[in-house]
Design a protein around this motif. Structure first.
Motif, PDB file in Angstrom:
ATOM      1  N   PHE A  37      51.058  35.742  27.388  1.00  0.00           N
ATOM      2  CA  PHE A  37      50.615  36.693  28.409  1.00  0.00           C
ATOM      3  C   PHE A  37      49.223  36.335  28.941  1.00  0.00           C
ATOM      4  O   PHE A  37      48.381  37.219  29.148  1.00  0.00           O
ATOM      5  N   ALA A  38      48.998  35.061  29.181  1.00  0.00           N
ATOM      6  CA  ALA A  38      47.682  34.654  29.682  1.00  0.00           C
ATOM      7  C   ALA A  38      47.382  35.255  31.044  1.00  0.00           C
ATOM      8  O   ALA A  38      46.239  35.651  31.319  1.00  0.00           O
ATOM      9  N   GLU A  39      48.387  35.339  31.906  1.00  0.00           N
ATOM     10  CA  GLU A  39      48.149  35.790  33.279  1.00  0.00           C
ATOM     11  C   GLU A  39      47.677  37.238  33.350  1.00  0.00           C
ATOM     12  O   GLU A  39      46.686  37.523  34.048  1.00  0.00           O
ATOM     13  N   PRO A  40      48.324  38.185  32.688  1.00  0.00           N
ATOM     14  CA  PRO A  40      47.812  39.560  32.774  1.00  0.00           C
ATOM     15  C   PRO A  40      46.444  39.742  32.121  1.00  0.00           C
ATOM     16  O   PRO A  40      45.629  40.536  32.607  1.00  0.00           O
ATOM     17  N   VAL A  41      46.172  39.020  31.034  1.00  0.00           N
ATOM     18  CA  VAL A  41      44.848  39.115  30.432  1.00  0.00           C
ATOM     19  C   VAL A  41      43.795  38.575  31.396  1.00  0.00           C
ATOM     20  O   VAL A  41      42.729  39.174  31.592  1.00  0.00           O
ATOM     21  N   ASP A  42      44.103  37.448  32.017  1.00  0.00           N
ATOM     22  CA  ASP A  42      43.190  36.860  32.997  1.00  0.00           C
ATOM     23  C   ASP A  42      42.895  37.849  34.120  1.00  0.00           C
ATOM     24  O   ASP A  42      41.757  37.963  34.597  1.00  0.00           O
ATOM     25  N   ALA A  43      43.918  38.581  34.534  1.00  0.00           N
ATOM     26  CA  ALA A  43      43.740  39.539  35.633  1.00  0.00           C
ATOM     27  C   ALA A  43      42.786  40.671  35.271  1.00  0.00           C
ATOM     28  O   ALA A  43      42.081  41.209  36.137  1.00  0.00           O
ATOM     29  N   VAL A  44      42.725  41.042  33.995  1.00  0.00           N
ATOM     30  CA  VAL A  44      41.818  42.112  33.566  1.00  0.00           C
ATOM     31  C   VAL A  44      40.366  41.754  33.866  1.00  0.00           C
ATOM     32  O   VAL A  44      39.524  42.635  34.109  1.00  0.00           O
ATOM     33  N   PHE A  45      40.074  40.472  33.874  1.00  0.00           N
ATOM     34  CA  PHE A  45      38.688  40.067  34.088  1.00  0.00           C
ATOM     35  C   PHE A  45      38.188  40.374  35.494  1.00  0.00           C
ATOM     36  O   PHE A  45      36.967  40.401  35.727  1.00  0.00           O
ATOM     37  N   GLU A  46      39.087  40.631  36.414  1.00  0.00           N
ATOM     38  CA  GLU A  46      38.624  41.095  37.728  1.00  0.00           C
ATOM     39  C   GLU A  46      37.884  42.420  37.580  1.00  0.00           C
ATOM     40  O   GLU A  46      36.806  42.624  38.166  1.00  0.00           O
ATOM     41  N   ALA A  47      38.436  43.323  36.785  1.00  0.00           N
ATOM     42  CA  ALA A  47      37.772  44.610  36.550  1.00  0.00           C
ATOM     43  C   ALA A  47      36.517  44.434  35.708  1.00  0.00           C
ATOM     44  O   ALA A  47      35.493  45.102  35.945  1.00  0.00           O
ATOM     45  N   LEU A  48      36.570  43.534  34.714  1.00  0.00           N
ATOM     46  CA  LEU A  48      35.404  43.336  33.860  1.00  0.00           C
ATOM     47  C   LEU A  48      34.242  42.721  34.637  1.00  0.00           C
ATOM     48  O   LEU A  48      33.074  43.054  34.387  1.00  0.00           O
ATOM     49  N   ARG A  49      34.528  41.860  35.586  1.00  0.00           N
ATOM     50  CA  ARG A  49      33.456  41.318  36.420  1.00  0.00           C
ATOM     51  C   ARG A  49      32.789  42.426  37.243  1.00  0.00           C
ATOM     52  O   ARG A  49      31.570  42.473  37.377  1.00  0.00           O
ATOM     53  N   ASP A  50      33.607  43.287  37.816  1.00  0.00           N
ATOM     54  CA  ASP A  50      33.039  44.393  38.581  1.00  0.00           C
ATOM     55  C   ASP A  50      32.124  45.256  37.724  1.00  0.00           C
ATOM     56  O   ASP A  50      31.103  45.775  38.203  1.00  0.00           O
ATOM     57  N   ARG A  51      32.482  45.437  36.484  1.00  0.00           N
ATOM     58  CA  ARG A  51      31.696  46.275  35.585  1.00  0.00           C
ATOM     59  C   ARG A  51      30.409  45.580  35.123  1.00  0.00           C
ATOM     60  O   ARG A  51      29.359  46.228  35.018  1.00  0.00           O
TER      61      ARG A  51
END
Length: 379
Positions: A37-51
């Motif tokens: 599940f690399a792709e969905p975990v990678d996608a979470v970092f979009e939110a983490l960058r914003d934070r």
């Protein structure tokens, strides 16, 4: 000081690395690998960058709490794996900032090295014997192996005899053996198998049933004195709380790339110590995950064993040591891993190799097996 950049790298064989860069060019690395599940975990970092772009990287606990709580929806493997990689990278960065290995910042070491074990595979006793001999030649004194193929709910007794023969083949090489049921054995067979294995003196039996079946695990525990281990599919202290209070487990196996990183697994281990439960972190992953485990091993009194995946190539030409330049840091000696002394996590990433490998990436997926009747079989 501020976080200026958060990058992610999907690299073979099945890993996801995290790179945080802060003011002055100081860098920390972590691993957010979640197998398949690399792709969905990678996608979470979009939110983490914003934070967290612009946040103070020294505020590790505050960042952890915001990462876990501020999104309203909490827990689970995807979100927690992303938070794990972020947390590891922050600890690595802060260690480098202070010129200290992470374990010194966590209170100092309680041991000088940790016993490691590696996985072996094989369907027949002779194959298991050969694999065990190879691990012994590498210096290991302990291994883990799958208990069975994909058992149905009811099987003939000879199937259990085959399991015993395979275990004895590994033990004949002078190795201690942990046996992973992988949650693939249903209760009618797990009860029989646990009892049959009792005289063999195993290190542990892992996931004899899935961790959500605490009632069934309690029944298994009444049939055997072999230590029961589980926890790779639990993702926070709240997940582990019910398991610890149930009394069904002797060894917990949190994964530092799935269960909230160094910060959260440190808390989980402390909770387990209050119940006289040992810790043996799950880690069939990459170098940053293992290096994080060693930081925890250094300062955790109830940590007893460390899993590692050295020498497993996944048929793609990459293994545990591929992306680090100080390979001795994660190479076992006499069946043990030394505690890192270098600042941060103690491993030096070959950034050029990581960036080149990320251009290829990976699309690794868990295999799917079926029973003889065509029904789905647990992995």
């Amino acid at each position: 000081m501020k976080i200026e950049r958060i990058e992610t790298f999907v690299v073979p064989p099945r890993w996801l690395f995290v790179r945080i860069e802060a003011t002055g060019g100081i860098v920390g690395w972590g691993e957010a690998s979640l197998e398949g599940f690399a792709e969905p975990v990678d996608a979470v970092f979009e939110a983490l960058r914003d934070r967290f772009i612009g946040a103070d990287p020294r505020a590790i606990e505050d960042i952890w709490q915001i990462g876990y709580r501020a999104g309203f929806y909490r827990g689970g493997p995807v979100l927690m794996s992303a938070l794990s990689g972020l947390d590891q990278a922050l600890w690595d960065l802060n260690g480098k900032l202070n010129g200290l290995p992470v374990w010194r910042m966590l209170g100092g070491k309680v041991r000088d090295r940790v016993r490691a074990y590696a996985w072996i595979g094989g369907d027949r006793p002779d194959e298991i014997g050969e694999a065990a001999a190879a691990r012994r030649a590498q210096g290991f004194s302990a291994v883990k192996m799958n208990a069975t193929a994909e058992l149905g709910r009811l099987e003939a007794p000879r199937v259990l005899d085959e399991v015993v023969e395979r275990v004895r083949a590994a033990q004949a090489q002078g190795l201690d053996v942990g046996l992973d049921f992988h949650g693939r054995v249903h209760r009618p067979m797990a009860k029989q198998l646990a009892r049959r294995l009792e005289p063999l003196g195993l290190l542990f039996i892992e996931e004899p049933l899935l961790s959500e079946n605490l009632e069934g695990l309690a029944q298994i525990g009444q049939l055997t004195s072999t230590p029961i281990a589980l926890g790779e599919r639990l993702y926070s202290r709240w997940d582990f709380k019910r398991v610890l209070t149930s009394g069904v487990v002797d060894i917990i196996q949190p994964d530092l790339s799935h269960a909230g990183g160094i910060s959260e697994v440190r808390r989980i281990a402390a909770m387990a110590e209050a119940y006289d439960i040992a810790v043996a972190p799950h880690c069939p992953l990459g170098p940053l995950a293992l290096a994080s485990c060693l930081q925890l091993a250094a300062c955790t009194p109830n940590l007893v064993l460390q899993e590692m995946s050295i020498g497993i190539h996944y048929n793609v030409g990459a293994d545990l040591l591929t992306y680090i330049t100080n390979k001795d840091a994660l190479s076992p000696v006499d069946g043990h891993l030394a505690l890192p002394e270098e600042p941060g996590l103690g491993v030096t990433i070959d950034e050029a190799a990581v960036r080149a490998a990320a251009k290829e990436g990976h699309r690794w997926r868990n295999p799917v097996w079926r029973h003889a009747d065509g029904g789905f079989a647990e992995w």
